[in-house]
Motif scaffolding. Structure first.
Motif, PDB file in Angstrom:
ATOM      1  N   HIS A  97      27.193  56.425  56.835  1.00 17.92           N
ATOM      2  CA  HIS A  97      27.842  57.474  57.646  1.00 17.92           C
ATOM      3  C   HIS A  97      27.734  57.375  59.039  1.00 17.92           C
ATOM      4  O   HIS A  97      29.125  57.091  59.586  1.00 17.92           O
ATOM      5  CB  HIS A  97      27.657  58.812  57.573  1.00 17.92           C
ATOM      6  N   ASP A 144      31.037  56.219  61.796  1.00 23.43           N
ATOM      7  CA  ASP A 144      31.446  56.942  63.185  1.00 23.43           C
ATOM      8  C   ASP A 144      30.735  56.020  64.370  1.00 23.43           C
ATOM      9  O   ASP A 144      32.043  56.383  65.565  1.00 23.43           O
ATOM     10  CB  ASP A 144      30.361  58.060  63.437  1.00 23.43           C
ATOM     11  N   ALA A 150      37.032  54.453  61.011  1.00 24.67           N
ATOM     12  CA  ALA A 150      37.036  55.730  60.836  1.00 24.67           C
ATOM     13  C   ALA A 150      38.517  56.250  59.814  1.00 24.67           C
ATOM     14  O   ALA A 150      39.107  55.764  60.287  1.00 24.67           O
ATOM     15  CB  ALA A 150      36.998  56.797  62.051  1.00 24.67           C
ATOM     16  N   GLN A 161      35.130  60.080  55.447  1.00 24.39           N
ATOM     17  CA  GLN A 161      33.602  60.572  56.000  1.00 24.39           C
ATOM     18  C   GLN A 161      33.823  62.097  55.035  1.00 24.39           C
ATOM     19  O   GLN A 161      32.605  62.057  54.977  1.00 24.39           O
ATOM     20  CB  GLN A 161      34.241  60.760  57.446  1.00 24.39           C
TER      21      GLN A 161
END
Length: 352
Positions: free
Chosen positions: A179, A183, A189, A194
């Motif tokens: 994660h 980011d 992204a 996400q």
């Protein structure tokens, strides 16, 4: 082609009925209604209610017992389904006087009044004895394995559960790193990805905390031979059991039945797959119950025969029956290995 009056079963109708007329004599629902109304003492439930002067009226225990017992007779054990039946089924409406207790009320009544319900069971047993429905000549013991509301995946020894917790911690660390890297890379992204990662981390975190809390607040379960057996995080009294339909997490439900009219004189649930450990507790409970009801000081000394299947056969049980002078009949699960007639069975026919 003959013409018939149309019959549409999927329709509603406003009908004026009398609920007592629906409980016809000779039916099971009438027997439940009559016994609870006229024969059973329900005062054992009253101390649990504290609304003599304040609070709103509660559902009568008699009404709750009627709908619960009738539902059980139909194989309905879900509190939500019992509530639905009270809203839609005419017999349930008659037994409950057109009231529909919420499923949480039904569930709380069953789980919160176990001792009172057992007292009621003994009252019914005494009525059966007074009516001559108990022969007390032969008691047959048998059971079946029942699933609990717990997943077998949450079972294990404390060492196995610690390993599972550590594995979840490693998975959490992996997804957190993934994660964080996503980011930092704005081009890679993706909102949906996400979101999935966040949900996965949240799920793993809850599972980790669940295992960690269990390990910190419980002790390892000890088996009959002082050896640790598998615990279950959701329902630690249940156990893994092998059945004809595979392995389940559940209980071994055992009933003792009187021969004359197949009336159950004892019913218990054990969190063990093997049955032989449960014979002595069952026989002791039955003897204590019959003594408490003043039916017999020692029911086994009156000529009562006890039968059970080969799952209850072991040396300790045979010794117990002999020492307590109980006339028991349990098949020997090793008789083939001792009987000369079966000495050549394996060589001639192979494994059974």
């Amino acid at each position: 082609m003959p013409k018939f009056i149309p019959a549409n079963y999927n329709q509603t109708s406003m009908v004026v009925i009398n609920y007592e007329d629906q409980l016809q004599a000779g039916t099971f629902e009438h027997a439940i209604h009559y016994l609870i109304e006229h024969k059973l003492d329900l005062s054992v439930f009253y101390p649990n209610y504290k609304n003599d002067h304040n609070g709103r009226p509660a559902y009568d225990p008699a009404v709750l017992l009627k709908i619960i017992l009738f539902a059980y007779s139909k194989g309905i054990t879900s509190s939500r389904e019992i509530q639905w039946c009270c809203e839609t089924n005419i017999i349930f409406k008659a037994l409950s006087c057109d009231s529909a207790p919420h499923y949480t009320t039904i569930a709380a009544f069953v789980s919160g009044h176990q001792n009172e319900i057992e007292n009621l069971f003994e009252q019914i047993l005494l009525i059966c004895h007074q009516q001559g429905l108990l022969g007390n000549e032969l008691f047959a013991i048998d059971g079946c394995k029942m699933s609990s509301n717990a997943a077998k995946e949450w079972s294990g020894t404390f060492k196995e559960l610690e390993q599972k917790r550590d594995k979840i911690k490693r998975q959490m660390r992996h997804y957190l790193n993934k994660h964080e890297n996503a980011d930092q890379d704005e081009q890679a992204a993706d909102d949906a990805q996400q979101k999935r990662h966040t949900q996965m981390i949240d799920t793993l975190n809850k599972a980790h905390d669940k295992i960690d809390k269990f390990l910190n607040t419980n002790e390892p379960r000890q088996g009959r031979r002082n050896k640790e057996v598998k615990s279950n995080i959701t329902d630690n009294e249940s156990a893994k059991m092998t059945t004809s339909k595979g392995t389940i997490q559940g209980y071994n439900g055992l009933a003792t039945v009187d021969k004359k009219h197949q009336i159950i004189v004892d019913a218990q649930a054990f969190g063990e797959g093997q049955e032989h450990h449960s014979l002595q507790p069952i026989l002791n409970t039955v003897q204590a119950r019959f003594k408490r009801l003043n039916i017999s000081d020692n029911i086994y000394q009156t000529g009562t025969i006890v039968t059970a299947d080969t799952g209850f056969a072991n040396e300790a049980n045979m010794k117990y029956l002999h020492e307590n002078q109980i006339n028991g009949y349990i098949p020997d699960n090793q008789f083939r290995s001792r009987d000369p007639k079966f000495s050549e069975q394996k060589t001639k026919y192979g494994k059974r």
